[in-house]
Design a protein around this motif. Sequence first.
Motif: not given
Length: 261
Positions: A129-143, A170-182
């Motif tokens: 589940a953690n891998y799927l969230i990372r892949e969809i959120h910030e993977g190759i095709c993630g936006f 909880q996983k997206i709250r820890k994304c560094d790029l989202c915290q900088h550019h949101a």
Amino acid sequence: MASYLPQAKDLILQFSSWKVIHIKRSENKSVDALSKLVSTNFEHFAKDIYIEVLGRPSIPQHQVLIMQTDVESWMTPILAYLTSGVLLEGQAAARKIRHKALNYKIQYGVLYRRSFLCPFLRCVDVEDANYLIREIHEGICGFHADPRMVMAKLMNVGYYWPGMHMDAVQKIRKCDLCQHHAPNTLRPKNELVPVTSTWPFQKWAIDIMGPFPEAPGRVKFLILAIDYFTKWVEAKPFASITVASIKKFLFEFIICRFGIS
């Protein structure tokens, strides 16, 4: 090419000296023609052309063994009940598993969950589940989508686990790029408390704004008043703020509100 790189480095160590020469495209036509032979039909070649076909790579293939350990997850009780009819100890826990198992199905050894709006959803454990969230959120095709869209994409591709939305949050709250550019939200941090009123002028408010650039009449202040029951708003400009000007404004506000002549 990444597999050939270590072998090339080992061969370089066997030479006393070496250098890299860049060959121009105009001088590399023969090698370019050889590289295109892969997509060419060999039957149309002349008889004086010799081609060697390599059936396997020239580098040793590393064998990879997939190690899978029996780690208990949220799927373990459901799989045990559907495969062998084993239930957890305790009447309440057994009843809960028996009720949950109605929405699940085992196919080719994989647990699936029934869905009303889409096909069967494949159940995954916490690590997947953690891998799927990372892949969809910030993977190759993630936006870097929000948790709601990430959860919708996970269900569209056919995956499920309990608490999908909270895990995505909880996983997206820890994304560094989202915290900088949101984008910065203008909503208050706390919930708004509505101000209610039962009859007119039970609650009303007054505010003073300014000073503003001077307007005709040398006015540069603004006094506002609102009645919370009828949402009646009055605003009037003043040149200066004094007790007399505030009293005059309130008197006119009450007269205009109740229509007193």
